[in-house]
Design an enzyme around this catalytic site. Sequence first.
Site, mmCIF file in Angstrom:
data_model
loop_
_atom_site.group_PDB
_atom_site.id
_atom_site.type_symbol
_atom_site.label_atom_id
_atom_site.label_comp_id
_atom_site.label_asym_id
_atom_site.label_seq_id
_atom_site.Cartn_x
_atom_site.Cartn_y
_atom_site.Cartn_z
ATOM 1 N N CYS A 144 -11.292 42.914 -10.968
ATOM 2 C CA CYS A 144 -11.058 41.799 -11.933
ATOM 3 C C CYS A 144 -12.171 41.077 -11.986
ATOM 4 O O CYS A 144 -12.302 40.389 -10.729
ATOM 5 C CB CYS A 144 -9.819 40.833 -11.181
ATOM 6 S SG CYS A 144 -9.234 39.279 -12.144
ATOM 7 N N CYS A 147 -11.672 36.859 -11.789
ATOM 8 C CA CYS A 147 -11.236 36.893 -10.305
ATOM 9 C C CYS A 147 -12.486 36.709 -9.393
ATOM 10 O O CYS A 147 -12.589 36.243 -8.832
ATOM 11 C CB CYS A 147 -10.562 38.031 -9.725
ATOM 12 S SG CYS A 147 -8.820 37.982 -10.887
ATOM 13 N N ASP A 148 -13.598 37.737 -9.210
ATOM 14 C CA ASP A 148 -14.324 37.676 -7.950
ATOM 15 C C ASP A 148 -15.731 37.773 -8.651
ATOM 16 O O ASP A 148 -16.582 37.707 -7.813
ATOM 17 C CB ASP A 148 -14.452 39.417 -7.785
ATOM 18 C CG ASP A 148 -12.503 39.618 -7.278
ATOM 19 O OD1 ASP A 148 -12.429 38.631 -6.907
ATOM 20 O OD2 ASP A 148 -11.920 40.349 -7.027
#
Length: 316
Positions: A144, A147-148
């Site tokens: 992701c 997200c990261d």
Amino acid sequence: MDVNLGKTIKNSSNGGNMYDIIIIGAGPAGLTSALYALRAKKKVLMLEATAYGGQILNAHRVENYPGIESISGVEFAKTLFHQVEKLGVEIRFEPALHISEDKEVTTNKGTYKGRSIIIATGAKNRKLNLDREQDFIGKGVSYCATCDGPLFKDKVVAVNGGGNSALEDAIYLSQIAKKVYLIHRRDRFRGEEKYAKELEECENVSFVMNAEVKALYGSSKLEKITVLKEGKEEELEVDGLFIAIGQEPKNEMFSNVIDLDEKGYILSPDGVHTKTPMIYVAGDNQVKLLRQLTTAVSDGSLAATVAIREMKNQEE
Ligand code: NAP
């Protein structure tokens, strides 16, 4: 990101043990089912294994949802969840492990009985299944970018895949990382031309075509990957590897009440019903022509509406 609440929200107004509808999965399909069911004053239990939002959390921008010009996937998920939360949804962050024919759903924490069930389990990120892939999750390997990605500011990363997700991830990461390798197993991308063109213009993006990631190295975190390109092995020093090679369903645990195709997608005669009465399907977990946000919410609304109608028929 506060999408993984990780805590149960109980609707105190709903007494008793029997739910009208148990919805498995809190992605766009499941949340839309909940929206429709709660607005019809049904007693609803949502079961979610990880975080609400599902795959839409991976979308940096959603620009093909009618009526909304542009929104991030995270913002879309939060807004939809809060809409459902305001209607008093009961949600438990527990993975559903089994469904019995008499509509009891067993999780790792308990068993819940419903008059009807909507399976909206979506699909999970496909893995490369390399040695150490699991060990490096959260230590360089990610599925992701939204997200990261911010953890890789001014670092060197690789994205693996050739679909829209991989191309969008590479565009997003090019704005954060020092260098982005985009590794794809063929010489043509599956994703849209306009994304590929945008990437060609990015000075810090290199395409590694006709190449497969073969091995991951590092001591406590990812440091290096080996790529097999046209028969030759190459090493790339990277801090991060974003794997964006599509999704696959996970429905085998419910195969006593649903039929699956050879890839594990649920077979439904009409996109709503399963082989078991009062057990319905919604979203990307089924055999279908188009897996998009629009089709997921459409499925969710339809499954709830049909479940409500068929419960009413039972009462008459
Ligand atoms: P996808 O379209 O299925 O693409 C998966 C990619 O991964 C393909 O390029 C495939 O290669 C590659 N791949 C699959 N298995 C692999 C393996 N074992 N090793 C190496 N490469 C592998 O998946 P997606 O990109 O996640 O997109 C899913 C759906 O969401 C699509 O319909 C997509 O259009 C949609 N989507 C839309 C947007 C948007 O509209 N903004 C954004 C993201 C996703 P091959 O090409 O060789 O098969």
